[in-house]
Scaffold this active site. Structure first.
Site, short mmCIF file in Angstrom:
data_model
loop_
_atom_site.label_atom_id
_atom_site.label_comp_id
_atom_site.label_asym_id
_atom_site.label_seq_id
_atom_site.Cartn_x
_atom_site.Cartn_y
_atom_site.Cartn_z
N SER A 158 37.51 36.04 31.75
CA SER A 158 37.59 34.61 32.09
C SER A 158 36.95 33.83 30.94
O SER A 158 36.11 34.40 30.22
CB SER A 158 36.82 34.36 33.38
OG SER A 158 36.59 32.99 33.57
N TYR A 160 29.39 35.44 39.06
CA TYR A 160 30.72 35.63 38.45
C TYR A 160 30.61 35.59 36.92
O TYR A 160 31.15 36.46 36.23
CB TYR A 160 31.67 34.54 38.97
CG TYR A 160 33.08 34.67 38.46
CD1 TYR A 160 33.93 35.65 38.96
CD2 TYR A 160 33.57 33.83 37.48
CE1 TYR A 160 35.24 35.78 38.49
CE2 TYR A 160 34.88 33.94 37.01
CZ TYR A 160 35.70 34.92 37.52
OH TYR A 160 36.99 35.05 37.05
N1 LIG Z 1 42.17 32.40 39.38
C1 LIG Z 1 41.43 31.95 38.37
O1 LIG Z 1 41.14 30.73 38.24
C2 LIG Z 1 40.94 32.93 37.31
C3 LIG Z 1 40.43 32.40 36.11
C4 LIG Z 1 39.96 33.28 35.14
C5 LIG Z 1 40.01 34.65 35.38
N2 LIG Z 1 40.51 35.13 36.55
C6 LIG Z 1 40.51 36.59 36.76
O2 LIG Z 1 41.83 37.04 36.94
C7 LIG Z 1 41.83 38.24 37.72
C8 LIG Z 1 42.92 38.13 38.80
O3 LIG Z 1 42.63 37.04 39.63
P1 LIG Z 1 43.76 36.13 40.30
O4 LIG Z 1 43.55 34.73 39.84
O5 LIG Z 1 45.09 36.75 40.15
O6 LIG Z 1 43.24 36.17 41.82
P2 LIG Z 1 43.89 36.74 43.18
O7 LIG Z 1 45.24 36.18 43.42
O8 LIG Z 1 42.83 36.52 44.21
O9 LIG Z 1 44.05 38.30 42.89
C9 LIG Z 1 42.96 39.17 42.91
C10 LIG Z 1 43.49 40.57 43.09
O10 LIG Z 1 42.38 41.48 43.05
C11 LIG Z 1 42.46 42.34 44.17
N3 LIG Z 1 41.12 42.74 44.57
C12 LIG Z 1 40.04 41.97 44.80
N4 LIG Z 1 39.01 42.73 45.18
C13 LIG Z 1 39.46 44.01 45.21
C14 LIG Z 1 38.87 45.24 45.52
N5 LIG Z 1 37.59 45.32 45.90
N6 LIG Z 1 39.63 46.36 45.44
C15 LIG Z 1 40.93 46.28 45.09
N7 LIG Z 1 41.54 45.15 44.74
C16 LIG Z 1 40.81 44.03 44.81
C17 LIG Z 1 43.17 41.53 45.26
O11 LIG Z 1 43.84 42.40 46.15
P3 LIG Z 1 43.40 42.79 47.64
O12 LIG Z 1 42.70 41.61 48.23
O13 LIG Z 1 44.71 43.12 48.31
O14 LIG Z 1 42.53 43.98 47.47
C18 LIG Z 1 44.20 40.78 44.41
O15 LIG Z 1 45.33 41.58 44.23
C19 LIG Z 1 40.41 38.38 38.27
O16 LIG Z 1 39.71 39.35 37.53
C20 LIG Z 1 39.78 37.02 38.02
O17 LIG Z 1 38.38 37.08 37.83
C21 LIG Z 1 40.98 34.30 37.52
#
Ligand SMILES: NC(=O)c1ccc[n+]([C@@H]2O[C@H](COP(=O)([O-])OP(=O)(O)OC[C@H]3O[C@@H](n4cnc5c(N)ncnc54)[C@H](OP(=O)(O)O)[C@@H]3O)[C@@H](O)[C@H]2O)c1
Length: 259
Positions: A144, A157
């Protein structure tokens, strides 16, 4: 030498929504064999339905990334499908938390570090023997902009993503002679389900970020970084502005962030 998607064997964690979901689709469409990992089985079944034409190249393992048995099942599957080789692992699963550190529990800090930092390390450790046999292998860690510049109310985070950043830089140098690349991808705010699943956060507390990319766009840029075998990419213009301003004038950014 570029990373070749067609014919690659890949593991993607956090595949049931957001960035991971789209990355799986794009990898399968590009001809890769994908092993997707997440806890929500129904969502993974839905994803398989969406990519129906190529579903023989899409497999999944249901479970928590912090569970060693889940990791073991994914590696066994990769070993079998890749005949001993793995070309790509994307450590994408992640969770957030919003609110002051002082009011939060020890459990919140530990859970964030387990999912966002220790899990990527251990998935990578388990994958390395297979990655060494891969073709121009890549370890892609989804971090991030908050892994470059910290902000208030997201201390756990930010800490987890700073840790992922430091570990990625070190691992990249260690693996340089082996030909395995470590690609650190740093998105800014992404319009995924991320903010619906923040841990232990009071209802109604919102992130203060402005502007966002769609998860599909983040996935496309992530895939481009993997194909080019980049070391590090900061995705949005706003993210780049924040990170470079912090490098040039940290006191000024501290002042702005405190307000
Ligand atoms: N959204 C943002 O603004 C943002 C910004 C910068 C970076 N990121 C990073 O991007 C990555 C993906 O996030 P996203 O935005 O796509 O969010 P998201 O839609 O909430 O996706 C998160 C994914 O991680 C899985 N997950 C969470 N905890 C888990 C666990 N304990 N075991 C297995 N799977 C797990 C969830 O699946 P289940 O719940 O089905 O397990 C889901 O598939 C993350 O690392 C996040 O930190 C996000």
């Amino acid at each position: 030498m570029k990373f070749q998607v067609d014919g690659a064997v890949a593991i993607v964690t956090g595949a049931s929504s957001g960035i991971g979901w789209h990355l799986c689709r794009q990898l399968v469409q590009g001809g890769a064999v994908v092993i997707a990992v997440a806890r929500r089985e129904q969502r993974l079944l839905q994803l398989r339905e969406e990519i129906a034409n190529d579903s023989d190249r899409f497999q999944f393992v249901v479970g928590d990334v912090t569970d060693a048995a889940v990791r073991g099942r994914a590696m066994e599957l990769a070993n079998r499908l890749g005949d001993g080789r793995l070309d790509l692992i994307v450590n994408n699963a992640g969770v957030g938390a919003i609110g002051p550190f002082e009011l939060a529990s020890e459990e919140r800090l530990r859970r964030i570090m387990e999912v966002n930092f220790f899990a990527p390390c251990e998935w990578t450790r388990a994958a390395l023997p297979l990655l060494h046999r891969g073709r121009n292998s890549v370890i892609c860690n989804v971090s991030s902009v908050l892994g470059h510049r910290a902000v208030p109310d997201k201390s756990e985070y930010c800490a987890s993503k700073f840790a992922l950043h430091g570990w990625s830089d070190s691992l990249r140098a260690e693996l340089a002679s082996s030909g395995i690349q470590v690609t650190l991808v740093s998105p800014s705010t992404t319009s995924s389900e991320f903010f619906d699943s923040v841990i232990d956060t009071q209802a109604g507390v919102k992130s203060k970020s402005v502007g966002s990319w769609t998860p599909e766009r983040v996935a496309r840029s992530t895939l481009a970084a993997i194909v080019a075998r980049r070391s590090e990419v900061i995705l949005s213009l706003g993210g780049k502005a924040l990170v470079y301003a912090d490098r040039i004038a940290p006191s000024l950014v501290n002042f702005v962030v405190q307000r």
